[in-house]
Design a protein around this motif. Structure first.
Motif, mmCIF file in Angstrom:
data_model
loop_
_atom_site.group_PDB
_atom_site.id
_atom_site.type_symbol
_atom_site.label_atom_id
_atom_site.label_comp_id
_atom_site.label_asym_id
_atom_site.label_seq_id
_atom_site.Cartn_x
_atom_site.Cartn_y
_atom_site.Cartn_z
ATOM 1 N N ILE A 77 0.863 -1.202 0.000
ATOM 2 C CA ILE A 77 0.000 0.000 0.000
ATOM 3 C C ILE A 77 0.890 1.240 0.000
ATOM 4 O O ILE A 77 1.737 1.397 0.887
ATOM 5 C CB ILE A 77 -0.929 0.025 1.235
ATOM 6 N N ASP A 78 0.699 2.086 -0.996
ATOM 7 C CA ASP A 78 1.559 3.268 -1.142
ATOM 8 C C ASP A 78 0.771 4.564 -0.989
ATOM 9 O O ASP A 78 -0.125 4.850 -1.794
ATOM 10 C CB ASP A 78 2.226 3.239 -2.536
ATOM 11 N N ILE A 100 -1.755 -1.219 -4.044
ATOM 12 C CA ILE A 100 -2.823 -0.226 -3.865
ATOM 13 C C ILE A 100 -2.113 1.121 -3.781
ATOM 14 O O ILE A 100 -1.279 1.321 -2.893
ATOM 15 C CB ILE A 100 -3.564 -0.465 -2.513
ATOM 16 N N ILE A 101 -2.433 2.042 -4.681
ATOM 17 C CA ILE A 101 -1.759 3.351 -4.673
ATOM 18 C C ILE A 101 -2.776 4.457 -4.386
ATOM 19 O O ILE A 101 -3.748 4.630 -5.120
ATOM 20 C CB ILE A 101 -1.071 3.642 -6.026
ATOM 21 N N PRO A 122 -2.082 -7.057 -10.285
ATOM 22 C CA PRO A 122 -3.276 -6.217 -10.129
ATOM 23 C C PRO A 122 -2.914 -4.911 -9.416
ATOM 24 O O PRO A 122 -2.128 -4.917 -8.460
ATOM 25 C CB PRO A 122 -4.216 -7.079 -9.279
ATOM 26 N N VAL A 123 -3.495 -3.809 -9.917
ATOM 27 C CA VAL A 123 -3.186 -2.474 -9.387
ATOM 28 C C VAL A 123 -4.489 -1.716 -9.170
ATOM 29 O O VAL A 123 -5.384 -1.759 -10.017
ATOM 30 C CB VAL A 123 -2.345 -1.666 -10.420
ATOM 31 N N ILE A 124 -4.606 -1.026 -8.031
ATOM 32 C CA ILE A 124 -5.672 -0.024 -7.887
ATOM 33 C C ILE A 124 -4.982 1.296 -7.576
ATOM 34 O O ILE A 124 -4.245 1.397 -6.593
ATOM 35 C CB ILE A 124 -6.665 -0.365 -6.759
ATOM 36 N N HIS A 125 -5.193 2.275 -8.438
ATOM 37 C CA HIS A 125 -4.658 3.618 -8.192
ATOM 38 C C HIS A 125 -5.852 4.558 -8.163
ATOM 39 O O HIS A 125 -6.389 4.925 -9.205
ATOM 40 C CB HIS A 125 -3.676 4.020 -9.305
ATOM 41 N N ALA A 126 -6.288 4.889 -6.955
ATOM 42 C CA ALA A 126 -7.517 5.686 -6.825
ATOM 43 C C ALA A 126 -7.187 7.044 -6.214
ATOM 44 O O ALA A 126 -6.424 7.123 -5.250
ATOM 45 C CB ALA A 126 -8.521 4.950 -5.951
ATOM 46 N N PRO A 127 -7.765 8.111 -6.738
ATOM 47 C CA PRO A 127 -7.503 9.438 -6.171
ATOM 48 C C PRO A 127 -8.165 9.620 -4.813
ATOM 49 O O PRO A 127 -7.809 10.515 -4.059
ATOM 50 C CB PRO A 127 -8.132 10.388 -7.187
ATOM 51 N N ASN A 128 -9.148 8.747 -4.536
ATOM 52 C CA ASN A 128 -9.869 8.884 -3.264
ATOM 53 C C ASN A 128 -10.480 7.530 -2.896
ATOM 54 O O ASN A 128 -11.257 6.983 -3.666
ATOM 55 C CB ASN A 128 -10.969 9.944 -3.408
ATOM 56 N N MET A 262 -5.601 -3.146 -14.250
ATOM 57 C CA MET A 262 -5.911 -1.932 -13.493
ATOM 58 C C MET A 262 -7.360 -2.032 -13.021
ATOM 59 O O MET A 262 -8.262 -2.179 -13.856
ATOM 60 C CB MET A 262 -5.717 -0.732 -14.437
ATOM 61 N N TYR A 263 -7.569 -1.990 -11.728
ATOM 62 C CA TYR A 263 -8.923 -2.067 -11.170
ATOM 63 C C TYR A 263 -9.286 -0.724 -10.547
ATOM 64 O O TYR A 263 -8.414 0.112 -10.299
ATOM 65 C CB TYR A 263 -8.989 -3.177 -10.110
ATOM 66 N N THR A 264 -10.597 -0.558 -10.286
ATOM 67 C CA THR A 264 -11.053 0.722 -9.707
ATOM 68 C C THR A 264 -11.681 0.486 -8.334
ATOM 69 O O THR A 264 -12.110 -0.632 -8.015
ATOM 70 C CB THR A 264 -12.123 1.388 -10.599
ATOM 71 N N MET A 265 -11.783 1.569 -7.595
ATOM 72 C CA MET A 265 -12.441 1.491 -6.289
ATOM 73 C C MET A 265 -13.932 1.184 -6.491
ATOM 74 O O MET A 265 -14.545 0.514 -5.653
ATOM 75 C CB MET A 265 -12.229 2.821 -5.549
#
Ligand code: NAD
Length: 272
Positions: A77-78, A100-101, A122-128, A262-265
């Motif tokens: 988790i970053d 998770i970014i 697998p990556v989730i990069h969510a702004p919120n 790339m996955y989303t919240m």
């Protein structure tokens, strides 16, 4: 007692978000902290978390500056800063650890590096990561679609005075929600703040985005839809960083075992 808690590594553990993630992880029996990272030269590096973060002595995690090749973490988790986040994505891709970014302000090459990592893990990069904001993304898209582009849309965000990127990643994501609800290819442009240097009246193709920075505001976003005679305001206010940390930890549990991509919240929350 949970038999197989998800083993996580937190990068940026001494930061505002890092400390929230740490506190919530230690209370969650479905999670086990196995590694914690801070930037090279940070005063926490080389020390037990129990010494520097005031957590239980038995934890046995020493703060490091690099993820080890023999890492036992199942999820990374970053919440750090853009260059570091993209570097961590590459390291995780090499070690086949999902990431998770939460770090915002990621642009250009850094963004590309994260996209390339998603070819391997697998990556989730969510702004919120807050549940409420992810519902707001959907509501804004629906409002834009229902109201149509004869409405003027303006987005205003407020954050604490230590935030480095502006506008917030969440404001930019809200802009995308508006575009999705309107006709995405109809030539809209984001106008960041307004001053007398940007002469002329507001055009129908503008969507204003405005950033306010003050004191200890955790995060507030409002999207205005206005037309002569009426105005709708859709607002989300975060009063504690725990809301972001809780969402990121929920995403961490969800991502284990997923295929690279790339996955989303919204997917984590079952909203799409
Ligand atoms: P912060 O400055 O308090 O913490 C960042 C931490 O990262 C610091 O302790 C710093 O020393 C550490 N760091 C920097 N380089 C590092 C490296 N190479 N290795 C390990 N650690 C390193 O910032 P913050 O308020 O915790 O926010 C961090 C990021 O998360 C920002 O980009 C912020 O915008 C974003 N954020 C995202 C969400 C979300 O829901 N996605 C919510 C809040 C904040």
């Amino acid at each position: 007692m949970v038999m197989n808690p998800t083993r996580i590594c937190i990068a940026g553990v001494a930061g505002r978000m890092g400390q929230c993630l740490l506190a919530l992880t230690l209370k969650d029996p479905e999670l086990k902290l196995v590694e914690a990272l801070e930037r090279r030269g940070h005063k926490w590096v080389g020390h037990h978390l129990s010494e520097v973060a005031g957590v239980e002595k038995g934890l046995g995690v020493v703060v490091d500056s690099d993820l080890h090749h023999e890492s036992t973490a199942q999820v990374f988790i970053d919440f750090t800063e853009p260059v570091t986040a993209s570097f961590h994505a590459k390291v995780c891709a090499d070690l086949k650890i999902p990431i998770i970014i939460g770090t915002t302000g990621v642009v250009g090459d850094e963004k590309d590096r994260i996209a390339r990592a998603a070819e391997h893990i697998p990556v989730i990069h969510a702004p919120n990561f807050s549940v409420g904001v992810n519902v707001l993304f959907k509501l804004v898209e629906q409002a834009a679609e229902a109201l149509g582009d004869s409405y003027d849309v303006e987005i205003v965000e407020a954050h604490h005075n230590q935030k480095e990127d502006a506008p917030s990643g969440t404001a930019l994501r809200l802009y995308q929600s508006v575009l999705k609800g309107f006709e995405p290819n109809a030539g809209y442009t984001a106008v960041h703040g307004r001053s007398s240097f940007n002469r002329g009246v507001r055009t129908k193709k503008e969507i204003g985005i405005h950033a306010i920075r003050m004191a200890d505001v955790v995060g507030e976003h409002t999207v205005y839809f206005a037309i002569g005679g009426e105005r709708i305001e859709l607002t989300h206010k975060a009063s504690s960083r725990d809301t972001f940390a809780r969402g990121a930890l929920r995403a961490a549990k969800w991502i284990v075992g997923k295929d690279p991509g790339m996955y989303t919240m919204a997917q984590v929350l079952g909203l799409e």
